[in-house]
Structures are given as structure tokens and as C-alpha cells.
Write an enzyme that holds these catalytic residues in place. Structure first.
Site, PDB file in Angstrom:
ATOM      1  CE  LYS A  22      -1.796   1.568   4.054  1.00 48.07           C
ATOM      2  NZ  LYS A  22      -1.479   2.977   4.358  1.00 48.07           N
ATOM      3  CG  ASN A  23       2.188   2.746   3.545  1.00 50.10           C
ATOM      4  OD1 ASN A  23       1.037   3.095   3.233  1.00 50.10           O
ATOM      5  ND2 ASN A  23       2.550   2.522   4.792  1.00 50.10           N
ATOM      6  CB  CYS A 117      -5.339  10.642  11.784  1.00 52.49           C
ATOM      7  SG  CYS A 117      -3.760   9.836  11.892  1.00 52.49           S
ATOM      8  NE  ARG A 122       0.064  10.291  10.223  1.00 55.56           N
ATOM      9  CZ  ARG A 122      -0.259   9.325   9.365  1.00 55.56           C
ATOM     10  NH1 ARG A 122      -1.475   8.835   9.363  1.00 55.56           N
ATOM     11  NH2 ARG A 122       0.634   8.828   8.541  1.00 55.56           N
ATOM     12  CG  ASP A 125       6.955  20.332  10.464  1.00 57.97           C
ATOM     13  OD1 ASP A 125       6.312  19.251  10.468  1.00 57.97           O
ATOM     14  OD2 ASP A 125       8.009  20.473  11.100  1.00 57.97           O
ATOM     15  CG  LEU A 126       9.875  17.701   8.678  1.00 59.73           C
ATOM     16  CD1 LEU A 126      10.123  16.272   9.162  1.00 59.73           C
ATOM     17  CD2 LEU A 126      11.148  18.534   8.853  1.00 59.73           C
ATOM     18  CG  ASP A 308       2.901   1.324   9.472  1.00 57.98           C
ATOM     19  OD1 ASP A 308       2.440   2.168  10.258  1.00 57.98           O
ATOM     20  OD2 ASP A 308       3.216   1.588   8.291  1.00 57.98           O
ATOM     21  NE  ARG A 400      -7.515   4.309   5.602  1.00 56.80           N
ATOM     22  CZ  ARG A 400      -6.780   5.185   6.262  1.00 56.80           C
ATOM     23  NH1 ARG A 400      -7.043   5.449   7.508  1.00 56.80           N
ATOM     24  NH2 ARG A 400      -5.787   5.816   5.673  1.00 56.80           N
TER      25      ARG A 400
HETATM   26  N1  EPU Z   1       6.628  14.358  10.970  1.00 55.22           N
HETATM   27  C1  EPU Z   1       6.886  15.666  11.262  1.00 55.22           C
HETATM   28  N2  EPU Z   1       6.771  16.586  10.253  1.00 55.22           N
HETATM   29  C2  EPU Z   1       6.425  16.243   8.987  1.00 55.22           C
HETATM   30  C3  EPU Z   1       6.169  14.887   8.696  1.00 55.22           C
HETATM   31  C4  EPU Z   1       6.269  13.965   9.707  1.00 55.22           C
HETATM   32  O1  EPU Z   1       7.211  16.011  12.395  1.00 55.22           O
HETATM   33  O2  EPU Z   1       6.354  17.136   8.128  1.00 55.22           O
HETATM   34  C5  EPU Z   1       6.746  13.337  12.034  1.00 55.22           C
HETATM   35  C6  EPU Z   1       5.461  12.532  12.249  1.00 55.22           C
HETATM   36  O3  EPU Z   1       4.563  13.205  13.101  1.00 55.22           O
HETATM   37  C7  EPU Z   1       6.003  11.251  12.836  1.00 55.22           C
HETATM   38  C8  EPU Z   1       7.324  11.072  12.100  1.00 55.22           C
HETATM   39  O4  EPU Z   1       7.664  12.361  11.601  1.00 55.22           O
HETATM   40  O5  EPU Z   1       6.268  11.417  14.213  1.00 55.22           O
HETATM   41  C9  EPU Z   1       7.276  10.089  10.945  1.00 55.22           C
HETATM   42  O6  EPU Z   1       6.166  10.373  10.115  1.00 55.22           O
HETATM   43  P1  EPU Z   1       6.197  10.126   8.541  1.00 55.22           P
HETATM   44  O7  EPU Z   1       6.085  11.433   7.852  1.00 55.22           O
HETATM   45  O8  EPU Z   1       7.350   9.257   8.196  1.00 55.22           O
HETATM   46  O9  EPU Z   1       4.841   9.333   8.325  1.00 55.22           O
HETATM   47  P2  EPU Z   1       3.978   9.390   7.015  1.00 55.22           P
HETATM   48  O10 EPU Z   1       4.863   9.569   5.851  1.00 55.22           O
HETATM   49  O11 EPU Z   1       2.846  10.315   7.195  1.00 55.22           O
HETATM   50  C10 EPU Z   1       4.129   6.841   6.453  1.00 55.22           C
HETATM   51  C11 EPU Z   1       3.150   5.705   6.254  1.00 55.22           C
HETATM   52  C12 EPU Z   1       2.545   5.335   7.601  1.00 55.22           C
HETATM   53  C13 EPU Z   1       3.674   4.917   8.545  1.00 55.22           C
HETATM   54  C14 EPU Z   1       4.701   6.059   8.661  1.00 55.22           C
HETATM   55  C15 EPU Z   1       5.914   5.678   9.478  1.00 55.22           C
HETATM   56  C16 EPU Z   1       2.371   6.062   4.007  1.00 55.22           C
HETATM   57  C17 EPU Z   1       1.266   6.423   3.106  1.00 55.22           C
HETATM   58  N3  EPU Z   1       2.129   6.123   5.320  1.00 55.22           N
HETATM   59  O12 EPU Z   1       3.366   7.922   6.983  1.00 55.22           O
HETATM   60  O13 EPU Z   1       1.701   4.230   7.368  1.00 55.22           O
HETATM   61  O14 EPU Z   1       3.154   4.626   9.819  1.00 55.22           O
HETATM   62  O15 EPU Z   1       5.160   6.436   7.340  1.00 55.22           O
HETATM   63  O16 EPU Z   1       6.535   4.566   8.961  1.00 55.22           O
HETATM   64  O17 EPU Z   1       3.443   5.675   3.569  1.00 55.22           O
HETATM   65  C18 EPU Z   1      -0.119   2.803   7.765  1.00 55.22           C
HETATM   66  O18 EPU Z   1       0.165   2.209   6.714  1.00 55.22           O
HETATM   67  O19 EPU Z   1      -0.960   2.351   8.577  1.00 55.22           O
HETATM   68  C19 EPU Z   1       0.542   4.054   8.086  1.00 55.22           C
HETATM   69  C20 EPU Z   1       0.066   4.914   8.990  1.00 55.22           C
END
Ligand code: EPU
Length: 423
Positions: A22-23, A117, A122, A125-126, A308, A400
Site C-alpha cells: 500500500k505505502n 488522526c 501528523r 512542516d517538513l 506499523d 484501507r
Molecule cells: N513528521 C513531522 N513533520 C512532517 C512529517 C512527519 O514532524 O512534516 C513526524 C510525524 O509526526 C512522525 C514522524 O515524523 O512522528 C514520521 O512520520 P512520517 O512522515 O514518516 O509518516 P507518514 O509519511 O505520514 C508513512 C506511512 C505510515 C507509517 C509512517 C511511518 C504512508 C502512506 N504512510 O506515513 O503508514 O506509519 O510512514 O513509517 O506511507 C499505515 O500504513 O498504517 C501508516 C500509517
């Protein structure tokens, strides 16, 4: 509304086909916005989140056709719309992955700001930091992030945050940088296999990306990308979930297509718990010794133990012979399953981002509520071994991210069925 009804007990035996990730599929689907001509993707899992992403792509002017099981043909038809509305983004946070491609290809991206969520805050900012480093102007308008740039320019970008790298943030910045002028270096990039798959897809389309799979990714911008044919990598989280299903039921499963090399942290922890997990021809084989050892696990970005799989491994550790400690270092609030597992007789105590798991002899079936995708998977796994009947409500969460999970589980011996909650 559907729910899963599970009668715990049967040992799982047989072969499970692991679906496409999925991801990996979601950002690759978003990346097709960048491409001229047709893209053909294989092993795209048939999931609610994937359907949501294809719906969003259609709104953004792409045609998406499912031409066979797991195969999608995609082509950009119209480039006028640059707006991913709140209605779409609030249904699925990964919608934010269209930001980089829209900005790079259409010079403007208007994407609703996702809220928090059920797994916690979530922020994005990055993502925005990366886009502005590439030269985009940013403003927040009426709940939307509005980014504009006539031409993006390569830059050196640090993408580390308080909780490590960001997976979709790395994907977004990469997808913006592939069409920028000059060289972009992303430092503290996410190393997840899904980022590797996206990079390989983009390179097949004509991008020039190096260093993916490491924390330093270098991208030489190019003029245009052309669609290609690509097969999505197997889902390491689905594979890990079924590995734990084998372990928790004292069963014996072959996980066809699973890639052991993407699961080494999981393999390491499961072996220490007492699970037998080995590379097999065309996949991974998992069986379980009778006694489960307690263990400490900390979730981390890849190659660490994945957040996950935190809920699923917690269900397993509930039945270990002693006390375990689970520390969540990616999403410190991702613990809504704790109270539900306690309803099934688990002894879990949450202390900040840590849960102390006191092993119990057995879990007992109960009606429980799914709160998010992976938490629901943890509850289903607990149900497979609990005495009596477990009803996991709000099955849509699990749909999902898991393709026909009840069919896959039933095929290897589980007593699980999908029923309409209202009946
Ligand atoms: N974070 C920030 N700023 C940002 C982005 C992220 O502080 O701009 C923080 C987040 O709050 C978190 C950490 O960085 O504490 C890591 O978050 P990340 O951005 O890596 O998560 P994501 O990209 O939103 C993806 C997966 C998630 C998985 C996470 C971590 C997808 C579509 N989603 O989310 O998958 O848990 O990486 O591995 O790839 C799931 O499949 O159930 C799921 C939630």
C-alpha cells in the site's frame, strides 16, 4: 457497517500470497501526475486507500483504468486542476503525496492541510520546508496549503524532524525535485523500501535519482518524465502481520512473495520471542515454538522495527511468558488498541510513549472497536487466539490497508467472517 467475527483457536497452516505494498503504491500513483504518456502498474493492491487515491487522481485530470487483477493503466488527460480538496485529504492522509508532483508539473499545488488522526498529530512542516527550499512560495489559505513556483531549483535540504525522517515527506520532495533545475540533495531522507520503489519507478520514467535507500538522496533534475511499466514491491507490513498471525496461533505459514531482507528488524525480534522465521523459496516461512519469550521492542524509522507492526506485536506479547516493554518512537500516541486489548483480558499499562505488557495465559473474546488500520489488525490477531468469539467493529479501517484479509485468513484455517454489524 461491516465487522469481523472471529472464533479464536485454530492454528493457521498453509500459504498466504502477500499483496503489493500500500505505502509504495500510493506515492507511485501520485507520481504518475509527473508523466507524459501511459504508465502501467502491476501488483497494485485492491484496497480502499488505493481506490481513494485513484479517485483523487481522476479529479486531478488523470484517467485510471483497472485492466486486470492488480494492473492499472494511467494517463494524464487534463492538467487544469491543481486542488486536492479537504473532502479527499481528510479521508486519506497520503493524499498529501500529490503536492510534490502537482507543484513540479503544474507549477501550483493547492492541498488541504491534513488534520491529526487516530494515531496522533501528523504535521506536514517538513514537506513544506522541502518545497520552499526548492523555491516554492507558500501560503496557508482557507485551510489549504497553496504552493507556487514558475520553476523549482535544486537545493540542499535537511528532512530530519523530532521523530526522525519522514516517509511521505521524502517522497514529496523527491517528486518535486525530479523536474527542478539542477541538483537536489536530501539529507536525513527516509530509507524505507517504499522510497526505494518510488525512486526506481521515477528512474524508469527518466529521472536521475541516486542514493535512495540511504539517508542521503541525490537528484539531478530533468526536463520531463515518460510513463513506464512497473511492478509494486510486496507489502512488508502485510507480511509481518501474517508472520505474527502464524506466531500467535502456534501455526505454520508460507508467506509467498514476502521479502525477508525488508523485514530484518521484525525477524530479529520475532526470533528472540521464539518464532521460527526463515527465507524460503519465493518468500518467507514462519512457524512458532510453543513458548513465547517476553522482549523489549522500540519502534523506529526503517531499518528499525516498524510502527506499523506495533499493535500486532503487542497482541503477540500479551501471551508471552513474562513482561515486555513496547516503546513507540515514531507516533508516540499510537496506542488506541491498548484499552481494547485490555477488554480481551490483556494486562497492558501505558506510561507515556511506552506500554508495559504483562504476559497472560490466555485472551478472551470480546466485542472491540477498531480505531485505525494497524490497531484493527492487532485486534484481529488477538481474536484469532482468544477463547470464544471476538467481534472487531468498524472493519472499514482494516480494508484501507489489507486486501481481503478475512479471505486470506480463512484460507489458512482461521474461523473469521465479515458480517454486517446492523444485522
Ligand atoms: N513528521 C513531522 N513533520 C512532517 C512529517 C512527519 O514532524 O512534516 C513526524 C510525524 O509526526 C512522525 C514522524 O515524523 O512522528 C514520521 O512520520 P512520517 O512522515 O514518516 O509518516 P507518514 O509519511 O505520514 C508513512 C506511512 C505510515 C507509517 C509512517 C511511518 C504512508 C502512506 N504512510 O506515513 O503508514 O506509519 O510512514 O513509517 O506511507 C499505515 O500504513 O498504517 C501508516 C500509517
Amino acid at each position: 457497517m461491516d465487522c469481523f467475527e472471529i472464533n479464536g483457536g485454530p492454528r493457521l497452516r498453509g500459504t498466504v500470497n502477500i499483496s503489493g505494498s500500500k505505502n509504495a503504491a500510493l506515492p507511485i500513483l501520485a507520481a504518475t501526475i509527473l508523466c507524459e504518456g501511459e504508465t502501467v502498474l502491476h501488483r497494485v493492491p485492491d484496497l480502499a486507500d488505493v481506490r481513494q487515491m485513484t479517485h483523487l487522481l481522476e479529479k486531478l485530470g488523470l484517467s485510471v483504468e483497472r485492466t486486470g487483477p492488480g494492473t492499472l493503466r494511467i494517463r494524464v488527460e487534463d492538467e487544469m486542476n491543481c486542488h486536492a480538496e479537504y473532502k479527499e485529504v481528510s479521508k486519506m492522509r497520503a493524499s498529501v503525496c500529490v503536492m510534490g508532483p502537482l507543484l513540479a508539473k503544474r507549477k501550483q499545488a493547492q492541498v488541504a492541510m491534513p488534520g491529526g488522526c487516530s494515531i496522533g498529530d501528523r504535521p506536514v512542516d517538513l514537506h513544506i520546508q522541502g518545497m520552499t527550499a526548492l523555491g516554492a512560495d507558500f501560503e496557508l489559505t482557507n485551510g489549504d496549503m497553496l504552493l507556487k513556483a514558475k520553476k523549482l531549483k535544486g537545493a540542499e535540504i535537511f528532512l530530519g524532524g523530532a521523530f526522525g525522517s519522514t516517509v511521505t515527506g521524502t517522497a514529496n520532495v523527491m517528486m518535486a525535485a525530479v523536474l527542478a533545475d539542477g541538483r537536489t540533495i536530501i539529507e536525513s531522507a527516509a530509507c524505507e523500501p517504499e522510497i526505494v520503489d518510488l525512486s526506481e519507478f521515477l528512474n524508469k520514467c527518466g529521472a536521475n535519482i541516486k542514493g535512495y535507500g540511504t539517508p542521503r538522496i541525490t537528484i539531478e533534475g530533468t526536463g520531463s518524465l515518460t510513463g513506464c511499466e512497473h511492478t509494486i514491491l510486496p507489502d512488508r507490513i502485510e507480511a509481518g502481520t501474517f508472520a505474527i498471525a502464524a506466531a500467535i496461533t502456534n501455526g505454520d505459514l508460507s508467506l509467498k512473495c514476502a521479502r525477508l531482507e525488508h523485514m530484518l528488524a521484525v525477524v530479529d525480534r520475532l526470533r528472540k520471542i521464539g518464532v521460527i522465521i526463515e527465507r524460503a523459496e519465493d518468500g518467507v516461512a514462519v512457524s512458532s515454538a510453543r513458548r513465547l519469550e517476553p522482549i523489549d521492542i522500540t519502534t523506529q524509522p526503517y531499518p528499525g522495527f516498524p510502527t506499523d507492526l506495533q499493535a500486532q506485536v503487542m497482541a503477540l506479547l500479551c501471551l508471552a511468558d513474562g513482561n515486555s516493554v513496547l516503546c513507540e518512537k515514531v507516533f508516540p500516541d499510537r496506542f488506541l488498541h491498548v484499552a481494547e486489548l485490555n477488554r480481551m483480558g490483556a494486562r497492558l499499562r501505558k506510561e507515556g510513549p511506552t506500554v508495559i505488557v504483562q504476559g497472560v495465559k490466555r485472551l478472551v473474546g470480546a466485542p472491540v472497536m477498531a480505531s485505525d488500520l494497524r490497531a484493527s489488525a492487532g485486534l484481529v490477531l488477538a481474536g484469532l487466539v482468544a477463547r470464544g468469539r471476538t467481534v472487531v467493529r468498524r472493519a472499514y479501517h482494516i480494508d484501507r490497508g489489507y486486501e481481503r484479509i478475512e479471505e486470506k485468513l480463512s484460507a489458512v484455517g482461521a474461523d473469521v467472517r465479515r458480517v454486517d454489524e446492523e444485522l
